[in-house]
Design an enzyme around this catalytic site. Structure first.
Site, short mmCIF file in Angstrom:
data_model
loop_
_atom_site.label_atom_id
_atom_site.label_comp_id
_atom_site.label_asym_id
_atom_site.label_seq_id
_atom_site.Cartn_x
_atom_site.Cartn_y
_atom_site.Cartn_z
N TRP A 157 4.32 -3.37 -9.34
CA TRP A 157 4.05 -1.98 -8.96
C TRP A 157 5.23 -1.45 -8.15
O TRP A 157 5.81 -2.19 -7.35
CB TRP A 157 2.81 -1.90 -8.08
CG TRP A 157 1.51 -1.84 -8.81
CD1 TRP A 157 1.00 -2.78 -9.67
CD2 TRP A 157 0.53 -0.80 -8.74
NE1 TRP A 157 -0.24 -2.38 -10.13
CE2 TRP A 157 -0.55 -1.17 -9.58
CE3 TRP A 157 0.46 0.41 -8.04
CZ2 TRP A 157 -1.68 -0.38 -9.74
CZ3 TRP A 157 -0.66 1.20 -8.20
CH2 TRP A 157 -1.71 0.81 -9.04
N SER A 198 -5.68 7.51 -2.39
CA SER A 198 -6.69 8.42 -1.83
C SER A 198 -8.01 7.70 -1.52
O SER A 198 -8.98 8.33 -1.13
CB SER A 198 -6.96 9.57 -2.82
OG SER A 198 -7.26 9.02 -4.09
N HIS A 234 -8.82 1.48 -1.21
CA HIS A 234 -8.26 0.35 -1.96
C HIS A 234 -7.08 -0.27 -1.20
O HIS A 234 -6.96 -1.48 -1.07
CB HIS A 234 -7.83 0.88 -3.33
CG HIS A 234 -7.65 -0.16 -4.36
ND1 HIS A 234 -6.53 -0.26 -5.13
CD2 HIS A 234 -8.48 -1.15 -4.78
CE1 HIS A 234 -6.65 -1.26 -5.98
NE2 HIS A 234 -7.82 -1.83 -5.79
#
Ligand SMILES: Nc1c(NC[C@H](O)[C@H](O)[C@H](O)CO)[nH]c(=O)[nH]c1=O
Ligand SMILES: CC(=O)[C@@H](O)COP(=O)(O)O
Length: 165
Positions: free
Chosen positions: A27, A95, A98
């Site tokens: 990522w 948002s 997580h």
């Protein structure tokens, strides 16, 4: 802003006989690539040979703890044991919660892996609220901050050198 980062190394280390593993998440590739490069450059500056810098990847930061254990075990089975591992990940708040859950669980699991594997596991995970914070810590913003990957490379050589023989 306070100058942060690794202080002076406490002695000159010779990394020429060390084998260091870098396992990175995939990522946030641009930032990851910069951090990995920073770690590699510092490892080489401390004498670690190209052949003894082993780089692998996992899908995301959540996979770093178990991926690091698999990495250690694979290298041991090949007869090429690692003297330290640098897990590298970039977590950027979205948002939902997580982010918080991954940051906390990954941090604790990587810390525990030091003691379970009895191999130095360096904390190379950026936990940032914004992408700009992460870019700055990867040295990607001119004049802002240094590349934290360099600190992690130095920490890996120091901690591996201090391992009881
Ligand atoms: N949001 C980020 C993630 N999320 C993915 C998880 O790490 C994991 O791969 C997935 O939940 C499957 O188990 N990973 C990062 O490295 N950075 C992020 O910002
Ligand atoms: C670190 C993360 O998992 C985060 O980027 C995911 O974003 P969101 O919380 O909006 O699903």
């Amino acid at each position: 802003m306070a100058v942060k980062g690794l202080g002076e190394l406490d002695q000159n280390y010779d990394g020429s006989k060390l084998r260091i593993g870098i396992i990175h998440a995939r990522w946030n590739k641009k930032i990851i690539d910069a951090l990995v490069d920073g770690a590699v450059q510092r490892l080489k500056a401390l004498g670690v040979t190209d052949a003894n810098i082993v780089i692998e990847s996992v899908p995301g930061s959540f996979e770093l703890p178990y991926g690091s254990l698999q990495f250690l075990q694979r290298q041991q089975a090949k007869g090429e044991p690692l003297d330290a591992v640098i897990p590298i990940g970039v977590l950027i708040k979205g948002s939902t919660m997580h982010f918080e859950y991954i940051c906390d669980s990954v941090t604790k699991a990587l810390m525990r892996l030091n003691f379970d594997a009895k191999v130095p596991i360096i904390f190379g995970v950026l936990t940032c609220i914004t992408e700009e914070q992460a870019e700055a810590r990867a040295g990607l913003i001119q004049g802002k901050m240094h590349n934290h990957g360099e600190d992690w490379g130095a920490a890996a050589v120091e901690m591996a050198s201090k391992q009881p023989k």
